[in-house]
Design an enzyme around this catalytic site. Structure first.
Site, PDB file in Angstrom:
ATOM      1  N   HIS A  53      31.427  41.739  42.729  1.00  0.00           N
ATOM      2  CA  HIS A  53      32.108  40.450  42.905  1.00  0.00           C
ATOM      3  C   HIS A  53      33.084  40.489  44.099  1.00  0.00           C
ATOM      4  CE1 HIS A  53      33.225  36.568  40.547  1.00  0.00           C
ATOM      5  NE2 HIS A  53      33.267  36.386  41.848  1.00  0.00           N
ATOM      6  N   ARG A  63      28.317  32.449  39.529  1.00  0.00           N
ATOM      7  CA  ARG A  63      28.849  33.084  38.331  1.00  0.00           C
ATOM      8  C   ARG A  63      27.675  33.693  37.565  1.00  0.00           C
ATOM      9  NH1 ARG A  63      32.926  33.039  40.582  1.00  0.00           N
ATOM     10  NH2 ARG A  63      34.930  32.136  39.993  1.00  0.00           N
ATOM     11  N   ARG A 107      23.774  18.278  42.021  1.00  0.00           N
ATOM     12  CA  ARG A 107      24.033  17.143  41.116  1.00  0.00           C
ATOM     13  C   ARG A 107      23.933  15.827  41.884  1.00  0.00           C
ATOM     14  NH1 ARG A 107      29.527  18.058  38.054  1.00  0.00           N
ATOM     15  NH2 ARG A 107      29.866  18.779  40.155  1.00  0.00           N
ATOM     16  N   GLU A 139      30.413  40.187  33.032  1.00  0.00           N
ATOM     17  CA  GLU A 139      31.247  40.892  33.995  1.00  0.00           C
ATOM     18  C   GLU A 139      32.496  41.472  33.324  1.00  0.00           C
ATOM     19  OE1 GLU A 139      31.048  38.659  37.690  1.00  0.00           O
ATOM     20  OE2 GLU A 139      33.060  39.388  38.154  1.00  0.00           O
TER      21      GLU A 139
END
Ligand code: DGY
Length: 327
Positions: free
Chosen positions: A287, A240, A178, A269
């Site tokens: 994870h 994610r 960003r 998930e």
């Protein structure tokens, strides 16, 4: 004054429970117990503080009835499982655990990159199934790292830790973020900034996702982006799951549009897309990026410390790990 009540949704290191016990009564759930929104909404009104997992759905509904609740401390750096805007509105503080898991995740990202570029899981399966009969000059050829470009999407703490490690293996670092990182850090990492994500995707030999999940990053990697990747390129995701359109990724792997993927996180998930389970050269892990003894204890202590500070009335500006919807 009545005793504070603290809910910890799953078993975590004992040292953290002992620390929290100095603040009041601590109840610890069993594995997965509070991944259910209704159950959490039912019990939470009894508690002053919640220490929860990234799998705990801390929704507006859950928070609205929790009239005693002062803080939700997530046992994770990512906090997309918490409706932070609702918490802000209800004046419930939210904490996460930045910094303490950076090194473990940096190590893990590199391990996943190496496992995938060198096809560990395919090769191990081959051995376990009894196919290893003699050394093969053309067996399991993979990608060497020196001079290859690692494209990092999301150059925060973990992205930078990964870049440092990859540099040690001779990789070139490129990134999209960003905001551009400081010239000093860019220089230290030898990192080239790409304002245009598509350009980064098409230039990367390994593309790594290290960004948070937000409305903007949901399905950032979809069929169109996957089409831009090079045929020999590999995708790594430890951020994610929903950052990737999993169905599109499975299709790209099966059709050999890209050479492999290393995944630690999943779109739905803990469910894994069935076509990923059968995809060639796909390293699939449950994870575990931050799963070291040292880090999981540090994560717990950081979350627990925020709980202590909030329950003791410490001013927000003196609590290092609070987040808000404006963070
Ligand atoms: C986190 O803390 O958000 C990570 O996903 C742990 O691996």
């Amino acid at each position: 004054m009545s005793e504070h009540r603290i809910l910890v949704t799953e078993p975590i290191p004992e040292t953290v429970i002992d620390f929290l016990s100095t603040l009041g009564r601590v109840d610890v759930g069993v594995k997965g117990e509070f991944n259910n929104e209704d159950h959490l909404a039912d019990v939470l009104p009894k508690y002053d503080a919640l220490l929860c997992m990234l799998s705990t759905p801390v929704t507006e509904k859950v928070l609205t009835n929790a009239s005693k609740l002062k803080i939700v401390a997530n046992f994770a750096v990512g906090y997309n499982n918490i409706d932070v805007a609702a918490a802000d509105h209800l004046k419930i503080k939210v904490a996460n655990t930045p910094d303490v898991l950076t090194e473990a995740c940096g190590d893990f990202a590199l391990a996943l990159l190496m496992a995938t570029t060198r096809r560990f899981n395919e090769a191990e399966k081959y051995l376990r199934e009894g196919h290893f009969k003699s050394w093969e000059p053309m067996g399991f050829l993979g990608m060497e790292l020196r001079e290859k470009t690692l494209g990092i999407v999301g150059m925060g703490r973990i992205g930078q830790a990964f870049a440092h490690r990859a540099r040690a293996f001779g990789m070139k670092i490129a990134y999209h973020n960003r905001n551009r990182i400081s010239p000093e850090i860019e220089h230290e990492l030898g990192a080239d900034f790409f304002d245009d994500l598509k350009e980064l995707v098409s230039k990367s030999d390994v593309l790594s996702l290290n960004c948070p999940l937000t409305d903007e990053t949901h399905h950032l990697i979809d069929e169109e982006t996957l089409d831009l990747m090079q045929e020999h390129a590999i995708l790594i995701n430890i951020s994610r799951g929903p950052v990737v359109d999993e169905a599109a990724l499975a299709k790209a792997l099966h059709s050999k549009k890209i050479a492999g993927a290393g995944l630690d996180v999943y779109e739905f998930e803990p469910k894994v897309h069935p076509d990923l389970l059968t995809a060639p050269n796909c390293t699939l892990l449950p994870h575990i990026a931050s799963a070291t003894h040292e880090t999981r204890e540090a994560i717990g202590m950081l979350a627990a410390t925020a709980i202590k500070q909030v329950l003791q009335g410490v001013a927000d500006k003196n609590i290092t790990n609070l987040v808000t919807s404006k963070s």
